[in-house]
Design a protein around this motif. Structure first.
Motif, PDB file in Angstrom:
ATOM      1  N   PHE A  55      -3.446  15.418  -3.915  1.00 46.66           N
ATOM      2  CA  PHE A  55      -2.537  14.362  -4.343  1.00 46.66           C
ATOM      3  C   PHE A  55      -2.333  13.355  -3.210  1.00 46.66           C
ATOM      4  N   LEU A  56      -2.343  12.065  -3.585  1.00 46.67           N
ATOM      5  CA  LEU A  56      -2.061  10.973  -2.665  1.00 46.67           C
ATOM      6  C   LEU A  56      -1.154   9.960  -3.370  1.00 46.67           C
ATOM      7  N   LEU A  57      -0.416   9.232  -2.564  1.00 47.55           N
ATOM      8  CA  LEU A  57       0.391   8.128  -3.099  1.00 47.55           C
ATOM      9  C   LEU A  57      -0.424   6.847  -3.015  1.00 47.55           C
ATOM     10  N   LYS A  58      -0.542   6.175  -4.130  1.00 47.25           N
ATOM     11  CA  LYS A  58      -1.341   4.947  -4.198  1.00 47.25           C
ATOM     12  C   LYS A  58      -0.420   3.762  -4.486  1.00 47.25           C
ATOM     13  N   ARG A  59      -0.536   2.731  -3.644  1.00 39.60           N
ATOM     14  CA  ARG A  59       0.279   1.523  -3.841  1.00 39.60           C
ATOM     15  C   ARG A  59      -0.377   0.631  -4.874  1.00 39.60           C
ATOM     16  N   VAL A 104      -4.228   0.930  -0.384  1.00 37.54           N
ATOM     17  CA  VAL A 104      -3.308   1.565   0.557  1.00 37.54           C
ATOM     18  C   VAL A 104      -2.889   2.908  -0.041  1.00 37.54           C
ATOM     19  N   LEU A 105      -3.118   3.983   0.710  1.00 37.45           N
ATOM     20  CA  LEU A 105      -2.832   5.341   0.256  1.00 37.45           C
ATOM     21  C   LEU A 105      -1.947   6.038   1.284  1.00 37.45           C
ATOM     22  N   ALA A 108       6.032   1.421   4.850  1.00 31.09           N
ATOM     23  CA  ALA A 108       7.316   2.118   4.714  1.00 31.09           C
ATOM     24  C   ALA A 108       7.109   3.615   4.493  1.00 31.09           C
ATOM     25  N   GLU A 109       6.032   3.977   3.869  1.00 32.71           N
ATOM     26  CA  GLU A 109       5.710   5.385   3.657  1.00 32.71           C
ATOM     27  C   GLU A 109       5.039   5.969   4.906  1.00 32.71           C
ATOM     28  N   GLU A 110       5.236   7.244   5.103  1.00 35.07           N
ATOM     29  CA  GLU A 110       4.584   7.937   6.216  1.00 35.07           C
ATOM     30  C   GLU A 110       3.164   8.341   5.849  1.00 35.07           C
ATOM     31  N   PHE A 111       2.390   8.528   6.884  1.00 37.54           N
ATOM     32  CA  PHE A 111       1.003   9.027   6.766  1.00 37.54           C
ATOM     33  C   PHE A 111       0.167   8.136   5.844  1.00 37.54           C
ATOM     34  N   THR A 112       0.284   6.828   6.051  1.00 33.31           N
ATOM     35  CA  THR A 112      -0.471   5.875   5.228  1.00 33.31           C
ATOM     36  C   THR A 112      -1.762   5.464   5.924  1.00 33.31           C
ATOM     37  N   PHE A 113      -2.738   5.146   5.112  1.00 33.72           N
ATOM     38  CA  PHE A 113      -4.032   4.618   5.588  1.00 33.72           C
ATOM     39  C   PHE A 113      -4.571   3.698   4.504  1.00 33.72           C
ATOM     40  N   ALA A 114      -5.521   2.870   4.892  1.00 34.92           N
ATOM     41  CA  ALA A 114      -6.023   1.846   3.977  1.00 34.92           C
ATOM     42  C   ALA A 114      -7.547   1.878   3.917  1.00 34.92           C
ATOM     43  N   ILE A 115      -8.073   1.505   2.759  1.00 29.08           N
ATOM     44  CA  ILE A 115      -9.524   1.344   2.550  1.00 29.08           C
ATOM     45  C   ILE A 115      -9.750  -0.150   2.378  1.00 29.08           C
ATOM     46  N   GLU A 124      -1.507  -2.714  -7.098  1.00 25.52           N
ATOM     47  CA  GLU A 124      -2.073  -4.009  -6.677  1.00 25.52           C
ATOM     48  C   GLU A 124      -1.070  -5.128  -6.879  1.00 25.52           C
ATOM     49  N   ARG A 125      -0.381  -5.147  -7.996  1.00 24.28           N
ATOM     50  CA  ARG A 125       0.601  -6.205  -8.274  1.00 24.28           C
ATOM     51  C   ARG A 125       1.988  -5.819  -7.781  1.00 24.28           C
ATOM     52  N   HIS A 126       2.366  -4.585  -8.055  1.00 21.60           N
ATOM     53  CA  HIS A 126       3.674  -4.103  -7.610  1.00 21.60           C
ATOM     54  C   HIS A 126       3.450  -3.197  -6.400  1.00 21.60           C
ATOM     55  N   THR A 127       4.316  -3.340  -5.464  1.00 21.56           N
ATOM     56  CA  THR A 127       4.159  -2.606  -4.211  1.00 21.56           C
ATOM     57  C   THR A 127       4.671  -1.170  -4.285  1.00 21.56           C
ATOM     58  N   ALA A 128       5.059  -0.744  -5.476  1.00 17.86           N
ATOM     59  CA  ALA A 128       5.535   0.633  -5.607  1.00 17.86           C
ATOM     60  C   ALA A 128       4.361   1.608  -5.496  1.00 17.86           C
ATOM     61  N   TYR A 129       4.686   2.822  -5.008  1.00 22.12           N
ATOM     62  CA  TYR A 129       3.669   3.869  -4.872  1.00 22.12           C
ATOM     63  C   TYR A 129       3.716   4.808  -6.082  1.00 22.12           C
ATOM     64  N   HIS A 130       2.535   5.217  -6.501  1.00 24.06           N
ATOM     65  CA  HIS A 130       2.410   6.144  -7.621  1.00 24.06           C
ATOM     66  C   HIS A 130       1.595   7.364  -7.169  1.00 24.06           C
ATOM     67  N   ARG A 131       2.081   8.506  -7.572  1.00 20.22           N
ATOM     68  CA  ARG A 131       1.396   9.749  -7.187  1.00 20.22           C
ATOM     69  C   ARG A 131       0.207   9.971  -8.125  1.00 20.22           C
TER      70      ARG A 131
END
Length: 256
Positions: free
Chosen positions: A23-27, A92-93, A74-81, A29-36
């Protein structure tokens, strides 16, 4: 590049082993909210599903021409592709822990074919260096990879085998010269008689004659009867006697 949705869905949910999953949190594209989301990495394709038990993926990210790097959020342990290009999207995950983030960054960075190509080239270079070292130097290893050939080692010559006496019917050939060193009375195939003289080798066993050979031998025996042999003996005997008489007369010379 065209992708078949059914083929991708089957590949994402088939029993082939995954390089990484979790499981990862994905931000958005339009809304900056994260979804699991549930992510599955297979080869150079990163699939993500709404739930772990979902039968079809929501989307797929082809990991070619991209960089995986850490980012501030704002989230911890984030990284980007990140992909190259002005209009390319950046994914952003966020992972659930530091260990999970490091594991995902490492596996995603090694998923592209470009990375595999670099690994293969490096392994080929190391293999060529090892071959040069085994060959005794790199003087002849400046060519392309695969040009090296192992040195041919000539096998050592085996010692000559001891001479074996010729045999006939399974026993040594009867010869006085070969039997000079053998004392009388010793055992052997040829053997010696009571006076110390070598005996001839034993005769081979008689072979059974076939029916055709028996018939031919009977015919020869009938042809060579005693009467026929007697006639031939008398005929040749008379001719020999006549020739001998002529030779004696020529030797004595003409009579006076």
């Amino acid at each position: 590049m065209k992708l078949n949705e059914r083929s991708l869905a089957f590949y994402a949910t088939c029993d082939s082993p995954a390089d990484n999953a979790g499981f990862l949190l994905k931000r958005g594209e339009r809304h900056t909210a994260y979804h699991r989301r549930w992510f599955v990495l297979k080869g150079n394709m990163l699939f993500y599903f709404e739930e772990r038990e979902s039968r079809e993926p929501v989307g797929v990210i082809v990991l070619e021409g991209c960089n995986v790097e850490l980012c501030d959020s704002a989230e911890e342990f984030t990284f980007a592709i990140r992909f190259g290009g002005a209009k390319s999207r950046t994914y952003v995950l966020a992972a659930e822990s530091q260990a999970a983030m490091e594991s995902w960054v490492k596996s995603l960075s090694r998923a592209s074919f470009d990375y595999m190509r670099l690994v293969v080239r490096e392994l080929e270079k190391q293999l060529e260096e090892m071959r040069c070292g085994l060959a005794g130097g790199c003087g002849g290893c400046r060519g392309a990879a695969g040009s090296w050939k192992p040195k041919t080692v000539m096998p050592e010559r085996l010692p000559a085998l001891p001479a074996v006496l010729p045999k006939e019917n399974g026993c040594a050939v009867w010869n006085n010269a070969l039997g000079e060193d053998r004392s009388p009375g010793t055992s052997g195939c040829a053997g010696y008689d009571g006076e110390g003289n070598p005996r001839p080798p034993p005769l081979p066993p008689r072979r059974r004659a076939s029916s055709s050979e028996v018939g031919s031998s009977v015919g020869v025996a009938m042809a060579e009867s005693p009467s026929t042999f007697y006639q031939l003996h008398e005929q040749y005997g008379q001719e020999v006697a006549r020739l001998r008489q002529d030779w004696l007369e020529r030797r004595r010379g003409p009579r006076p």
